[in-house]
Motif scaffolding. Structure first.
Motif, PDB file in Angstrom:
ATOM      1  N   TYR A  35       0.877  -1.172   0.000  1.00  0.00           N
ATOM      2  CA  TYR A  35       0.000   0.000   0.000  1.00  0.00           C
ATOM      3  C   TYR A  35       0.913   1.220   0.000  1.00  0.00           C
ATOM      4  O   TYR A  35       1.465   1.603   1.022  1.00  0.00           O
ATOM      5  N   GLU A  36       1.100   1.818  -1.168  1.00  0.00           N
ATOM      6  CA  GLU A  36       2.046   2.929  -1.312  1.00  0.00           C
ATOM      7  C   GLU A  36       1.308   4.220  -1.636  1.00  0.00           C
ATOM      8  O   GLU A  36       0.512   4.275  -2.573  1.00  0.00           O
ATOM      9  N   ILE A  37       1.580   5.262  -0.849  1.00  0.00           N
ATOM     10  CA  ILE A  37       0.956   6.570  -1.035  1.00  0.00           C
ATOM     11  C   ILE A  37       2.057   7.595  -1.282  1.00  0.00           C
ATOM     12  O   ILE A  37       2.983   7.732  -0.471  1.00  0.00           O
ATOM     13  N   THR A  38       1.958   8.299  -2.399  1.00  0.00           N
ATOM     14  CA  THR A  38       2.932   9.341  -2.734  1.00  0.00           C
ATOM     15  C   THR A  38       2.236  10.696  -2.661  1.00  0.00           C
ATOM     16  O   THR A  38       1.162  10.885  -3.245  1.00  0.00           O
ATOM     17  N   MET A  49      -2.132  13.522  -4.406  1.00  0.00           N
ATOM     18  CA  MET A  49      -1.937  12.234  -3.751  1.00  0.00           C
ATOM     19  C   MET A  49      -2.119  11.103  -4.758  1.00  0.00           C
ATOM     20  O   MET A  49      -3.033  11.133  -5.589  1.00  0.00           O
ATOM     21  N   GLU A  50      -1.240  10.110  -4.663  1.00  0.00           N
ATOM     22  CA  GLU A  50      -1.284   8.951  -5.561  1.00  0.00           C
ATOM     23  C   GLU A  50      -1.274   7.678  -4.715  1.00  0.00           C
ATOM     24  O   GLU A  50      -0.397   7.495  -3.873  1.00  0.00           O
ATOM     25  N   TYR A  51      -2.263   6.817  -4.952  1.00  0.00           N
ATOM     26  CA  TYR A  51      -2.394   5.569  -4.211  1.00  0.00           C
ATOM     27  C   TYR A  51      -2.076   4.398  -5.147  1.00  0.00           C
ATOM     28  O   TYR A  51      -2.637   4.304  -6.251  1.00  0.00           O
ATOM     29  N   ASP A  52      -1.219   3.498  -4.707  1.00  0.00           N
ATOM     30  CA  ASP A  52      -0.878   2.311  -5.479  1.00  0.00           C
ATOM     31  C   ASP A  52      -0.980   1.097  -4.543  1.00  0.00           C
ATOM     32  O   ASP A  52      -0.147   0.922  -3.643  1.00  0.00           O
TER      33      ASP A  52
END
Length: 339
Positions: A35-38, A49-52
């Motif tokens: 769960y990666e949030i940039t 915000m970018e959710y991967d």
């Protein structure tokens, strides 16, 4: 007393067994592998915000395959929502007792399949003003999955604007980074503090809000419901009057001029028992005065039929001959006079 305490002990014993069974019976349906949030802070203090997310389905028997997910966001002020993975068929803001982004998937995902959920958006109303008005703060808390474990959560905050303070775990050349695995309902807190003069386009009135639904939308829904209700009431009244067919004019009480033409009554002085044209109405002969001064059998039939017809004009009631003032009324009078 021994029996009483024995009963209490037995009850508590079985309660513990049932509680233990319920806990052991819990079967996780999904697991988040990564769960990666940039995050990139903009010059107006909003956040890109970018959710991967790599989401694994563990069980598709209890609630079926995975077809959509909802991911929590700080509040409803999310804009420019865009999918970045082909697995997302549709994406939108979603209010469900909280603020979420809902992702509808391109197909059903079954047990042991992994789906990549990747999207981005702009988050407004997320900063908080400090007391001295010279700095602003962010406190972002991702996680909160009550029934899903997260093997690895990584939050990457861009170094584009230099902060006064951060509680990050480590840094790289480009990011401040937090990293942790999350158990059920667990979260982390990412804190950032900046000098306000680093955000030349900031609008201080657009500070943090925990709003999850649009109040204007709710008011519009209420207004539409009221308008629809008013239209239904007006239509029912209009239909009722249009299908009256002179029934009330000849039912033997007061005449149509009193019930449906009150204003004409006040102008032309039509008294009860007179038609709109001023002609006296002949009331049926009283058969049973103790029932209110009208024919009990006739009135009961009239009331029952009137109620039924008001509901939509059913066959056998709405077009019976007694609606014809020149038909059954005369037959009724002859029958009563003969008796």
């Amino acid at each position: 007393m021994k029996k009483f305490f024995l009963s209490i002990f037995t009850f508590l014993f079985f309660l513990c067994i049932l509680s233990s069974f319920s806990v052991n019976a819990f079967t996780p349906l999904d697991k988040i592998l990564s769960y990666e949030i940039t995050i990139d802070a903009k010059d107006d203090a909003t956040l890109d915000m970018e959710y991967d997310i790599n989401w694994k389905v563990l069980n598709d028997n209890i609630e079926g395959p995975l077809t959509w997910v909802k991911i929590g966001v700080p509040n409803r002020f999310v804009y420019d929502i865009k999918p970045l993975s082909s697995a997302i068929k549709d994406i939108e803001y979603y209010n469900d007792d909280g603020a979420f982004i809902r992702c509808d998937l391109d197909r059903e995902y079954k047990a042991n399949e992994i789906v990549n959920i990747h999207f981005k958006f702009n988050q407004k109303r997320i900063f908080t003003k400090t007391n001295n008005e010279d700095t602003i703060e962010y406190a972002f808390k991702p996680g909160w999955f009550s029934e899903i474990q997260v093997e690895k959560l990584i939050v990457k905050w861009s170094k584009g604007i230099e902060p006064i303070f951060t509680n990050c775990d480590r840094t790289t050349d480009s990011y401040y980074i937090w990293e942790k695995s999350l158990d059920y309902n667990e979260t982390i807190e990412c804190q950032m503090k900046y000098s306000m003069n680093l955000f030349p386009n900031i609008n201080l009135k657009m500070d943090y809000s925990d709003q999850t639904f649009n109040p204007i939308t709710v008011l519009v829904i209420i207004l539409v419901c009221l308008v629809v209700f008013a239209i239904i009431v007006i239509a029912c009244v209009a239909s009722y009057r249009a299908t009256n067919d002179g029934y009330y004019s000849y039912r033997g009480f007061t005449g149509e001029s009193y019930f449906h033409h009150f204003w004409f009554h006040s102008i032309y002085y039509h008294s009860p028992g007179y038609s709109r044209k001023g002609k006296p109405l002949v009331n049926p002969t009283v058969v049973n005065s103790s029932k209110g001064g009208h024919s009990s059998s006739g009135s009961h039939c009239a009331c029952a039929c009137a109620c039924a017809c008001a509901g939509g004009g059913r066959a056998g009631c709405s077009r019976k001959d007694f609606y014809n003032p020149n038909g059954n009324l005369e037959k009724l009078e002859k029958s009563l006079n003969n008796n």
